[in-house]
Design an enzyme around this catalytic site. Structure first.
Site, short mmCIF file in Angstrom:
data_model
loop_
_atom_site.label_atom_id
_atom_site.label_comp_id
_atom_site.label_asym_id
_atom_site.label_seq_id
_atom_site.Cartn_x
_atom_site.Cartn_y
_atom_site.Cartn_z
N ASP A 191 0.82 -1.20 0.00
CA ASP A 191 0.00 0.00 0.00
C ASP A 191 0.87 1.27 0.00
O ASP A 191 1.87 1.34 0.73
CB ASP A 191 -0.88 -0.03 1.26
CG ASP A 191 -1.96 1.02 1.26
OD1 ASP A 191 -2.83 0.97 0.38
OD2 ASP A 191 -1.94 1.90 2.16
N GLU A 197 2.03 -0.14 -4.82
CA GLU A 197 1.00 0.82 -5.23
C GLU A 197 1.65 2.19 -5.34
O GLU A 197 2.14 2.73 -4.34
CB GLU A 197 -0.15 0.88 -4.23
CG GLU A 197 -1.27 1.77 -4.74
CD GLU A 197 -2.11 2.45 -3.68
OE1 GLU A 197 -3.20 2.92 -4.01
OE2 GLU A 197 -1.67 2.53 -2.51
#
Ligand code: NOJ
Length: 557
Positions: free
Chosen positions: A228, A291
């Site tokens: 993330d 990401e």
């Protein structure tokens, strides 16, 4: 401990052309599973609910593994399943090494992992290193006193000399990124919600603790992680103000008003990524995906020096760019041309943070998008439900759940519409749950669902399945060279080629019919797949007539 990797079949041991394919495999003639395979993202709250509490869970996913195998995907990435107060639906982690009871238990996770491997598929978790929940015991300790041993695990700062936050950094979810803490008289930094304090990755103890968490799951046998907001992980040591964004347009989220020059994408981040990579590399064939929303030149840095970064920095261009053939063709070429020698490409059409592709471009054009995603060079990621052309579902204001929208009323786009339950059948709640579903199911679920579409050769689902099957059979589509073919009009056209097998892909991004006649090569061959599923086997000679919103794959003679 589960260790099934030795027994997993190498599904596509095709011989690669070293001139056209970059691989980090020790043997340059071999491709790794994540280079030839296709990833499927599951938002676990919305995939399948096995206990009728209205929220999807791990056992639900296990019940649907046969579907995923039938569909033909190779790996499943599950958004966070860790214990969490769910302020940001799991992206606020309160324990990195367990499963939230809402989703199940560690035993159920192990079962899911084993069942996934037994079907020849891989399982990826979502790792959230940038921030924890404010209820994580580490943060509870950190905020308890200035001299707590974990104080420095988070980013604390005194108020600015005249009072107020230490600098001008904004939270992605609105307002200042600094939250005042009365108990200890300092501010802490949170790039997202105030319930998601950022960890201080400059502290070696934090690095060690987080690598331990990765180790925990790697030892259990997970095949890798989507990491993330990896570009947020380290911030300017001097906490300097971010500069104004000259391209800011009124009405955009306030976060966009400044360039995140000092709060994200710092040079030191690459050392942290390399640490994660070197840990993952101690295991057999595990995968790290980052990401990252950055321009291509910055994105490429995340492959790392000599391939020491993530294997796949997520490439979101098909999400962020306008749906225009010239723009997309140019972007693909720029991306291909920017890849480092060892860099393997990847493509994404949608995820749980973005509007659905079918809503962005329309249901027919979503077929064209699927063909593009599954025939470009590089690992594709499919967002659950896109194989049914699920669209954004309007949620009434009183039903909004997404903190991004709740925190910035009128400005923050809600992500709920693209997170609605998977449409399995025409049963109540589309077969997702017999309880009260946490988000509403799309009203058209009786028409668009897996059960109804699976035997209809013309359905979106059948198109996806055919494209996946074609890709897995044809090494030209998996690993072949990519050559753009300029054509007029709103058409994207290219060749994929390997070992003497050549496919021409022609995609009409407009609603109007058109003719494709590239100067070179001569377009003689047979249509292998068309987006409306009505031209397979037809010959083309010299030129291709494309209907509006139509794409075809032609096997050249
Ligand atoms: C990116 C995730 O995809 C998104 O859903 C989340 O809200 C933020 N990171 C914060 O973790």
């Amino acid at each position: 401990m589960i260790e099934t990797h030795q027994t997993l079949p190498e599904r596509y041991p095709e011989t690669a052309n070293p001139d056209t394919v970059a691989t980090s495999a020790s043997d340059p003639n071999e491709h790794l599973w994540w280079q030839t395979g296709v990833i499927y993202q599951i938002y676990p709250r919305s995939f399948m609910d096995s206990n009728d509490d209205g929220v999807g869970d791990l056992t639900g996913i296990e019940q649907r593994l046969d579907y995923l195998q039938w569909l033909g995907v190779d790996a499943v990435w599950i958004s966070p399943i860790y214990p969490s107060p769910m302020a940001d639906f799991g992206y606020d982690v309160a324990n990195y090494t367990d499963v939230d009871p809402l989703f199940g238990t560690l035993d159920e996770f192990d079962r899911l992992l084993e069942a996934t491997h037994a079907r020849g598929m891989r399982l990826l978790l979502d790792f959230v290193p940038n921030h924890s929940s404010d209820l994580h015991p580490w943060f509870v300790e950190s905020r308890s006193s200035r001299d707590n041993s974990r104080r420095d695990w988070y980013i604390w700062s005194d108020a600015a000399p005249g009072g107020g936050p230490p600098n001008n950094w904004r939270s992605v979810f609105g307002g200042s990124a600094w939250e005042w803490d009365d108990t200890t008289g300092q501010y802490y930094y949170h790039a997202f919600l105030k319930e998601q304090p950022d960890l201080n990755w400059r502290n070696p103890e934090v690095q060690e603790a987080m690598l331990d968490a990765l180790r925990f799951w790697l030892d259990r046998g997970v095949d890798g992680f989507r990491v993330d907001v990896i570009w947020h992980m380290i911030k300017d040591a001097q906490l300097r103000d971010n500069p104004p964004n000259p391209a800011y347009v009124n009405g955009e989220p306030p976060y966009e008003e400044l360039l995140a020059s000092f709060s994200t994408d710092q040079p030191e981040v690459h050392d942290l990524v390399a640490q994660m990579r070197s840990l993952v590399d101690r295991y057999d064939q595990r995968l790290l995906i980052g990401e990252i929303y950055l321009p291509i030149s910055r994105l490429m840095m995340y492959y790392g020096e000599d391939g020491s970064g993530v294997h796949l920095p997520f490439n979101f261009q098909l999400i962020t760019l306008p749906w225009d053939a010239k723009v997309i063709a140019a972007a693909v070429s720029e991306y291909e041309g920017s890849l480092p020698p060892q860099g393997w490409p990847n493509w994404v059409l949608g995820n749980h943070d973005q509007p659905r592709i079918a809503s962005r471009v329309g249901r027919d054009q979503a077929r064209v998008a699927a063909m593009l995603l599954l025939t470009l060079r590089g690992t594709p990621t499919i967002y659950y439900g896109d194989e049914l052309a699920m669209h954004d579902v309007a949620i009434p204001p009183e039903g909004i759940r997404d903190p991004q929208a709740l925190n910035m009323p009128g400005v923050g786009r809600s992500r709920d519409p693209s997170r609605t339950p998977m449409q399995w059948s025409a049963d109540v709640n589309a077969g997702f749950s017999r309880g009260e579903s946490w988000l509403p199911v799309s009203v058209d679920y009786e028409r668009f669902n897996v059960e109804r579409e699976r035997d209809d050769p013309h359905s979106m689902l059948s198109l996806y399945r055919s494209l996946l099957a074609l890709r897995s059979r044809e090494s030209a589509l998996q690993v072949g060279a990519y050559t753009p073919l300029p054509t007029g009009g709103n058409v994207v056209c290219y060749l994929r080629e390997h070992d003497g097998v050549r496919f021409l892909v022609a995609l009409n991004l407009s609603h109007a019919p058109t003719i494709v006649a590239p100067a070179h090569p001569s377009v003689n061959g047979e249509i292998t797949c068309s987006t409306y599923r009505d031209r397979e086997g037809a010959r083309v000679e010299g030129r291709i007539l494309l209907g509006g919103d139509e794409g075809v794959i032609v096997r050249l003679d």
